[in-house]
Design a protein around this motif. Structure first.
Motif: not given
Length: 268
Positions: A23-46
């Motif tokens: 739903n992360f698009s122009h005019a896309g609808e979403f709900n509260k607490d939906d994950i819209l974007v994910e960033v690479d977590p590897k550096d943060y896990e390290l």
């Protein structure tokens, strides 16, 4: 019709985007607490692994300095030394330093854990995307705008009323329980329910009209037809009740809002 909440949706961390919601698009609808974007977590896990190691090291140093302090206290009593031992004799400055390092390591661990949580960028409310600025594979920095989003939980309508209209609607004395019916010429036969939220404290400096703010709950789902933002609408207030009055056609009105009446003798 305008959204009550409209924000610039930004990243709190730095990294490469590895996934976005469907739903992360122009005019896309979403709900509260939906994950819209994910960033690479590897550096943060390290970073968490490194912070955990620092906590363990700091804890070992604290235990060692505390053991030295306890031993010094026992030796002071064992050998019957007179007087009160100084903080330096009991190794207390070293214990305090080790404890501060341990507390700092724990704080760094919590910060690393928070940063890892921020790699999953979550919707703060039910809403719709006006525009997006990023996509999968793009590198983002802290504070970079990802999208412009608006809440669909509540919409607002700003209406200008004269003093007379305020008096007739009963808004001049109270805004509680004042219901509003909303309609649009573009969508005939569809009506939405709203309520008066407040009257702005300041009049329009040019027209001297009063501005009334109307709230509409769930504008996109209240009816089968969504009440979309930037729609021009008409609003109806439940005005004060009038007694002893009769409706007449406007064509019968004379100047100064006067009308002609027939008396019992059929004279004007």
């Amino acid at each position: 019709v305008l959204p009550q909440k409209s924000i610039s949706f930004a990243s709190e961390i730095t990294g490469k985007i590895i996934a976005v919601s469907d739903n992360f698009s122009h005019a896309g609808e979403f709900n509260k607490d939906d994950i819209l974007v994910e960033v690479d977590p590897k550096d943060y896990e390290l970073a968490i692994t490194r912070a955990q190691a620092n906590v363990a090291s700091a804890k070992a140093s604290l235990d060692l300095e505390q053991a030295k302090s306890d031993l010094a206290q026992a030796d002071w009593k064992k050998y019957g030394k007179s007087g009160k031992p100084s903080a330096l004799n009991l190794n207390l400055p070293q214990v305090a330093s080790a404890k501060a390092a341990y507390d700092g390591a724990n704080a760094d661990l919590k910060l690393a854990q928070r940063n890892l949580e921020k790699t999953r960028i979550i919707a703060p409310f039910d809403g719709v995307i006006f525009s997006k600025s990023v996509d999968v594979g793009q590198f983002v920095n802290t504070g970079m705008t990802l999208a412009m989003i608006a809440s669909t939980e509540v919409a607002e309508i700003r209406v200008s009323l004269s003093d007379q209209e305020l008096m007739q609607s009963g808004l001049n004395s109270s805004v509680e329980d004042i219901a509003v019916i909303i309609s649009s010429q573009e969508m005939r036969g569809v009506q939405w329910q709203g309520k008066v939220k407040q009257i702005e404290a300041q009049r329009d400096s040019r027209t001297l009209m009063n501005h009334v703010i109307i709230e509409v709950d769930n504008p996109f789902s209240q009816q089968k037809m969504a009440l979309r933002f930037n729609t021009f609408v008409s609003v109806e207030f439940a005005g004060e009740k009038l007694f002893g009055v009769y409706p007449i056609n406007r064509e019968y009105l004379l100047l100064n809002n006067r009308i002609k009446l027939l008396d019992s003798q059929s004279k004007l």
